[in-house]
Design a protein around this motif. Sequence first.
Motif, PDB file in Angstrom:
ATOM      1  N   GLN A 158       1.127  -0.976   0.624  1.00 20.58           N
ATOM      2  CA  GLN A 158       0.484  -1.351  -0.629  1.00 20.58           C
ATOM      3  C   GLN A 158       0.384  -2.869  -0.768  1.00 20.58           C
ATOM      4  N   LEU A 159       1.452  -3.572  -0.414  1.00 28.22           N
ATOM      5  CA  LEU A 159       1.439  -5.033  -0.508  1.00 28.22           C
ATOM      6  C   LEU A 159       0.397  -5.629   0.443  1.00 28.22           C
ATOM      7  N   ALA A 160       0.306  -5.079   1.648  1.00 27.10           N
ATOM      8  CA  ALA A 160      -0.674  -5.585   2.613  1.00 27.10           C
ATOM      9  C   ALA A 160      -2.094  -5.338   2.115  1.00 27.10           C
ATOM     10  N   LEU A 161      -2.338  -4.164   1.550  1.00 26.03           N
ATOM     11  CA  LEU A 161      -3.662  -3.867   0.999  1.00 26.03           C
ATOM     12  C   LEU A 161      -4.003  -4.838  -0.126  1.00 26.03           C
ATOM     13  N   ASP A 162      -3.024  -5.094  -0.997  1.00 24.67           N
ATOM     14  CA  ASP A 162      -3.241  -6.023  -2.113  1.00 24.67           C
ATOM     15  C   ASP A 162      -3.576  -7.424  -1.608  1.00 24.67           C
ATOM     16  N   ARG A 163      -2.842  -7.898  -0.592  1.00 25.41           N
ATOM     17  CA  ARG A 163      -3.087  -9.242  -0.056  1.00 25.41           C
ATOM     18  C   ARG A 163      -4.497  -9.355   0.522  1.00 25.41           C
ATOM     19  N   SER A 164      -4.890  -8.336   1.274  1.00 25.57           N
ATOM     20  CA  SER A 164      -6.218  -8.363   1.881  1.00 25.57           C
ATOM     21  C   SER A 164      -7.306  -8.338   0.816  1.00 25.57           C
ATOM     22  N   ALA A 165      -7.130  -7.512  -0.218  1.00 14.89           N
ATOM     23  CA  ALA A 165      -8.125  -7.418  -1.284  1.00 14.89           C
ATOM     24  C   ALA A 165      -8.239  -8.729  -2.053  1.00 14.89           C
ATOM     25  N   GLU A 189      -9.555  -4.891   8.400  1.00 15.52           N
ATOM     26  CA  GLU A 189      -8.260  -5.567   8.344  1.00 15.52           C
ATOM     27  C   GLU A 189      -7.188  -4.644   7.774  1.00 15.52           C
ATOM     28  N   VAL A 190      -7.503  -3.946   6.701  1.00 21.34           N
ATOM     29  CA  VAL A 190      -6.534  -3.042   6.071  1.00 21.34           C
ATOM     30  C   VAL A 190      -6.169  -1.895   7.018  1.00 21.34           C
ATOM     31  N   ALA A 191      -7.170  -1.298   7.666  1.00 17.33           N
ATOM     32  CA  ALA A 191      -6.925  -0.157   8.550  1.00 17.33           C
ATOM     33  C   ALA A 191      -6.135  -0.553   9.792  1.00 17.33           C
ATOM     34  N   SER A 192      -6.231  -1.823  10.212  1.00 14.45           N
ATOM     35  CA  SER A 192      -5.523  -2.268  11.415  1.00 14.45           C
ATOM     36  C   SER A 192      -4.102  -2.728  11.137  1.00 14.45           C
ATOM     37  N   GLY A 193      -3.749  -2.893   9.880  1.00 13.31           N
ATOM     38  CA  GLY A 193      -2.442  -3.423   9.520  1.00 13.31           C
ATOM     39  C   GLY A 193      -1.486  -2.367   8.992  1.00 13.31           C
ATOM     40  N   PRO A 194      -0.509  -2.768   8.178  1.00 15.00           N
ATOM     41  CA  PRO A 194       0.512  -1.844   7.684  1.00 15.00           C
ATOM     42  C   PRO A 194      -0.044  -0.640   6.925  1.00 15.00           C
ATOM     43  N   ALA A 195      -1.140  -0.833   6.168  1.00 13.19           N
ATOM     44  CA  ALA A 195      -1.730   0.308   5.455  1.00 13.19           C
ATOM     45  C   ALA A 195      -2.279   1.338   6.428  1.00 13.19           C
ATOM     46  N   GLY A 196      -2.877   0.862   7.524  1.00 15.04           N
ATOM     47  CA  GLY A 196      -3.358   1.781   8.541  1.00 15.04           C
ATOM     48  C   GLY A 196      -2.224   2.473   9.271  1.00 15.04           C
ATOM     49  N   THR A 197      -1.141   1.743   9.497  1.00 18.16           N
ATOM     50  CA  THR A 197       0.039   2.353  10.111  1.00 18.16           C
ATOM     51  C   THR A 197       0.586   3.477   9.232  1.00 18.16           C
ATOM     52  N   TYR A 198       0.685   3.187   7.939  1.00 22.27           N
ATOM     53  CA  TYR A 198       1.176   4.201   7.003  1.00 22.27           C
ATOM     54  C   TYR A 198       0.211   5.384   6.939  1.00 22.27           C
TER      55      TYR A 198
END
Length: 356
Positions: A158-165, A189-198
Amino acid sequence: MNAVTPSRNGSLSLETVARGVPLVDDRLLLELTNDLHTAHDLTRAAGREGFFARLLGRATGRDRIRERTTRDRMLSSQQLTLRWLTHLSERMTVTDLVVAEVSEEVHDAKKRIERVEAAGQWSAAAIGELGAILGRLASDTGRFLSDHERRLAALEAQLALDRSARRWRNPRPDPELPWLVGAVLLAREVASGPAGTYAFTGGETLMQRQLVERMLQDPPVPWFEGVKSVPAMLTAVVRDLPSENHRLMVAELLGLGVADELSDAAGPLTSALARATELAVAGADPDDAARAALRDSSGSGDLFLPSSLSVEQLVRRIVAEQFAEARQRRIRLRKHAEPEDGSEGDGDDGAGRDAR
């Protein structure tokens, strides 16, 4: 993101073109895999020379000069690359998916070097150092999720998604890319990072829904009204990119120039966008580039692209394509790792090669 007045100025520096664009460090890291393959191909090409070509090279001394020049250039390139990668590991601006993919390529290169030590290839010592740096990156950018880690992983996603947005809405500096490019790069970017991992471990629907809602509710510029023609959107992207370097950068960020196995999972809209910008770089008219790109990328089923889309349909498609591509890349990484030891990542260097 606001489009700038179109310019055909191709003389802008590469650094200027890349300023403020998400996933630039990811794509630079992927370019490292091309460097490894290029070194291997140079050696193979030398080995395929004909008998008399090699004899002439020996008689004139040309082969020794070429070998020494190639070796010196490769060693210099290795040192600069390792220095840059060490700096990159300190800044932590790459996603876990790309770190895993590049680590896999480094692992394969190491195996090739163990089979044959030849001039022009990366040295065994350099490959070892490269693997160590990537191992540190991998330990920082992602990890396997056990049950007791899922709550923390959800928060990190969630934090990673917020930062990217937030960066998408207020980029610093503003790369002045067309709004469609900005939206695709955000989702990528979101799909490749922690949100995508989750998402890969079971939170797919949640992450996609949250990203779609954020993009629809608070865009950097107002969305269009009603429905919009897909060919017209692609044509506008090609026209609004400020320079040829911008077009080439967008095409490569979306998969042009990397190995097929790292890019063949791209969805039709993503592929069409990359193809249209690539064709424009080659000199195609923006309208012709858009039409050809759609013809090459659209098919039936999941690959079917309607001729027009509403804002919500467009955003949902953008997000779905990026998450689907990231999922396929993670699945490929996991499958690639399994034959090594019959498990899913408990080998010595599995942290760098397995999906996260």
